[in-house]
Each structure stands twice: as C-alpha cells, then as structure tokens.
Scaffold this active site. Structure first.
Site, PDB file in Angstrom:
ATOM      1  N   HIS A  13       0.820  -1.209   0.000  1.00 50.13           N
ATOM      2  CA  HIS A  13       0.000   0.000   0.000  1.00 50.13           C
ATOM      3  C   HIS A  13       0.858   1.266   0.000  1.00 50.13           C
ATOM      4  O   HIS A  13       0.372   2.330   0.387  1.00 50.13           O
ATOM      5  CB  HIS A  13      -0.931   0.009   1.216  1.00 50.13           C
ATOM      6  CG  HIS A  13      -1.957  -1.088   1.198  1.00 50.13           C
ATOM      7  ND1 HIS A  13      -2.975  -1.147   0.278  1.00 50.13           N
ATOM      8  CD2 HIS A  13      -2.106  -2.179   1.991  1.00 50.13           C
ATOM      9  CE1 HIS A  13      -3.720  -2.215   0.499  1.00 50.13           C
ATOM     10  NE2 HIS A  13      -3.213  -2.867   1.532  1.00 50.13           N
TER      11      HIS A  13
ATOM     12  N   ARG B 278       7.162  -6.257   3.155  1.00 55.66           N
ATOM     13  CA  ARG B 278       5.949  -6.867   2.605  1.00 55.66           C
ATOM     14  C   ARG B 278       5.837  -6.542   1.118  1.00 55.66           C
ATOM     15  O   ARG B 278       5.711  -5.372   0.744  1.00 55.66           O
ATOM     16  CB  ARG B 278       4.702  -6.356   3.335  1.00 55.66           C
ATOM     17  CG  ARG B 278       3.424  -7.016   2.825  1.00 55.66           C
ATOM     18  CD  ARG B 278       2.221  -6.720   3.693  1.00 55.66           C
ATOM     19  NE  ARG B 278       1.737  -5.343   3.561  1.00 55.66           N
ATOM     20  CZ  ARG B 278       0.595  -4.905   4.075  1.00 55.66           C
ATOM     21  NH1 ARG B 278      -0.172  -5.742   4.775  1.00 55.66           N
ATOM     22  NH2 ARG B 278       0.224  -3.649   3.924  1.00 55.66           N
TER      23      ARG B 278
ATOM     24  N   ASP C  43      17.020 -11.296  -3.278  1.00 55.70           N
ATOM     25  CA  ASP C  43      18.317 -10.928  -3.856  1.00 55.70           C
ATOM     26  C   ASP C  43      18.758  -9.536  -3.408  1.00 55.70           C
ATOM     27  O   ASP C  43      19.957  -9.247  -3.329  1.00 55.70           O
ATOM     28  CB  ASP C  43      18.273 -11.006  -5.382  1.00 55.70           C
ATOM     29  CG  ASP C  43      18.330 -12.439  -5.905  1.00 55.70           C
ATOM     30  OD1 ASP C  43      18.649 -13.341  -5.110  1.00 55.70           O
ATOM     31  OD2 ASP C  43      18.043 -12.649  -7.098  1.00 55.70           O
TER      32      ASP C  43
ATOM     33  N   GLN D 275       0.222 -13.658   5.899  1.00 53.66           N
ATOM     34  CA  GLN D 275      -0.786 -12.764   6.457  1.00 53.66           C
ATOM     35  C   GLN D 275      -2.189 -13.328   6.267  1.00 53.66           C
ATOM     36  O   GLN D 275      -2.639 -13.568   5.140  1.00 53.66           O
ATOM     37  CB  GLN D 275      -0.681 -11.380   5.825  1.00 53.66           C
ATOM     38  CG  GLN D 275      -1.507 -10.338   6.545  1.00 53.66           C
ATOM     39  CD  GLN D 275      -1.038  -8.923   6.264  1.00 53.66           C
ATOM     40  OE1 GLN D 275       0.028  -8.711   5.706  1.00 53.66           O
ATOM     41  NE2 GLN D 275      -1.830  -7.961   6.669  1.00 53.66           N
TER      42      GLN D 275
ATOM     43  N   GLU E 272      -5.921 -12.439   6.430  1.00 57.67           N
ATOM     44  CA  GLU E 272      -6.676 -11.194   6.390  1.00 57.67           C
ATOM     45  C   GLU E 272      -7.964 -11.320   5.583  1.00 57.67           C
ATOM     46  O   GLU E 272      -8.392 -10.374   4.926  1.00 57.67           O
ATOM     47  CB  GLU E 272      -5.804 -10.051   5.850  1.00 57.67           C
ATOM     48  CG  GLU E 272      -5.055 -10.367   4.573  1.00 57.67           C
ATOM     49  CD  GLU E 272      -4.120  -9.251   4.145  1.00 57.67           C
ATOM     50  OE1 GLU E 272      -4.340  -8.092   4.532  1.00 57.67           O
ATOM     51  OE2 GLU E 272      -3.163  -9.532   3.400  1.00 57.67           O
TER      52      GLU E 272
ATOM     53  N   ASP F  69      -8.406  -5.695   6.355  1.00 63.07           N
ATOM     54  CA  ASP F  69      -8.965  -6.463   5.244  1.00 63.07           C
ATOM     55  C   ASP F  69      -9.865  -7.579   5.751  1.00 63.07           C
ATOM     56  O   ASP F  69     -10.845  -7.941   5.083  1.00 63.07           O
ATOM     57  CB  ASP F  69      -7.854  -7.026   4.368  1.00 63.07           C
ATOM     58  CG  ASP F  69      -7.321  -6.003   3.376  1.00 63.07           C
ATOM     59  OD1 ASP F  69      -8.115  -5.500   2.563  1.00 63.07           O
ATOM     60  OD2 ASP F  69      -6.119  -5.695   3.417  1.00 63.07           O
TER      61      ASP F  69
END
Length: 245
Positions: free
Chosen positions: A28, A53, A67, A130, A132, A158
C-alpha cells in the site's frame, strides 16, 4: 511500526527510535525495488529487525526481494494452505523451493562473498504469511501448519472488509476472528502477530498472546502530528475556505 513513506531517511529515523521492528511496506506504499534497497541499507546499522511486505504473493517478486537482501518477508493475502506453500517455495532454493539462483549478482550473498550462501540461505530467511480474509480464518490451522511458514500475521482491516464490516476493525466479530487465529497459531507452535493502532486493542491482543505487533506508521504519525500543530497555531478556516487536495 510501519514504514510507508518510501524514504530511506525516514526509515533510518524510525530505526533509531528503540522500536523492535519495522515493516517496510510495498503493498500500500510507493516502494519499488530501488527504494526498498535504500531503506534496507539505511536501517542496517541499527538494532532493529526489518521486515518487508511485497504487494503480492509472487515468486518472481519474492526472488527479487531476497536478492536485494531482504531476510524477513511478510506475504499478504494468504487465504489457503496452498497459498502459504507457494510463498514458502518462492523463498527457498531447490530442492526446498523454486527460488532462482543469482547469488553472484546479488546483495543477499554479498556478490558471492558469503561462503556457502546457496547452502545456508534458508537459515537466514523468515517467511511470515498474512491472514486477512474470512476464508483465511477458516483455513487458519492449515495455513499455520504449513511446513516452512515461520510465523503468522493477522490483518484486521482487510479481514473486517471481507466480513462485510469495512472500517470496523474493533467490531466484536472481527476481534473474535483475530483471537481465534491467535489461538490457532499458538496451537501450531508458530509466532503470531497483528496490526492494531488503537492502544486498547493492541493491549488486548498482547494479553491474548501475540508475539509481535504493529502499533503505528511513519505516515500516520506525520499526518496526525502536523494536524496537531495546525490546530494549535492556526485559527480555524473561515466560511468558504477550500482546503487543498
């Protein structure tokens, strides 16, 4: 706390605050690969754990994050055990997973300066998933029990939306679902975390046994702090005054 500003400077300020961990968010927030790399570099010298995230549970994106040197991943929107298994597979080299091999080119291996990185990489990586959604709550035991899932994180916002309670993270049904997931994760022997900006809710979940928690965000602190300054020093706008967008 969340770090959503995509600013290495802000990330470094937050890293030196004394908090335990930071979530550098790309789901987000306007965080691309270069911004995430710069923030990882900015917080590296501080005693804080950086979790990142990605915007989606995607093997290619997870490979790129790893990486870059990301070691702790929080994978959003994991609804089933299959989703959890896919996240785990993306985070590990064969035969454990499907991560592409590019250690000679990557910061994660310090460009092959870390001895036996390919064999040891899995020891350095934490995969958190997560929960949600209503579906994820129903599958919480299977998700938490998936091999390679190191921890579970619960997203009440969410989750509330998926339950038809948009914006009502404090609704008793949402709180009950969160507490159910905490119990399930504990039963599976997995650390469990949650997002809770309201202090009373955060304290409740801490008492319920969560191991880690998000209680604020850089952008929210700046927004509320600047509003407080404006309210303190600037008279209320008169009739007809239009706020800028």
């Amino acid at each position: 706390m969340w770090v959503c500003s995509a600013s290495p400077l802000v990330a470094e300020i937050c890293a030196g605050s004394g908090l335990d961990w930071l979530l550098i968010d790309a789901e987000h927030s306007p965080n691309g690969l270069e911004a995430i790399l710069a923030q990882l570099q900015a917080v590296r010298s501080y005693p804080v754990t950086a979790v990142v995230r990605p915007p989606v549970n995607d093997a290619v994106l997870i490979k790129q994050y790893l990486d870059l040197g990301v070691q702790s991943l929080l994978i959003p929107m994991v609804h089933t055990a299959d989703d959890a298994a896919a996240a785990v597979a993306a985070a590990h080299y064969p035969p454990l997973g499907i991560r592409g091999v590019g250690s000679a080119l990557a910061r994660s291996a310090r460009w092959n300066r870390i001895p036996d990185y390919l064999a040891r990489a899995s020891e350095t990586i934490t995969v958190m998933v997560q929960i949600e959604s209503r579906e994820a709550v129903e599958n919480a035991a299977a998700i938490a029990g998936t091999d390679g899932v190191d921890a579970v994180f619960i997203g009440p916002s969410d989750l509330a939306a998926s339950m038809g309670l948009l914006g009502q993270q404090e609704h008793p049904d949402v709180v009950a679902a969160v507490e159910h997931c905490i119990t399930v994760a504990k039963a599976a022997g997995k650390p469990v975390g949650v997002n809770a900006f309201a202090e009373a809710t955060a304290r409740r979940y801490l008492e319920a046994g969560v191991d880690f928690i998000l209680v604020g965000a850089d952008v929210a602190l700046l927004a509320r702090g600047s509003e407080a300054l404006a309210a303190k020093y600037i008279p209320e706008a008169g009739p007809g005054t239009t706020a800028s967008y």
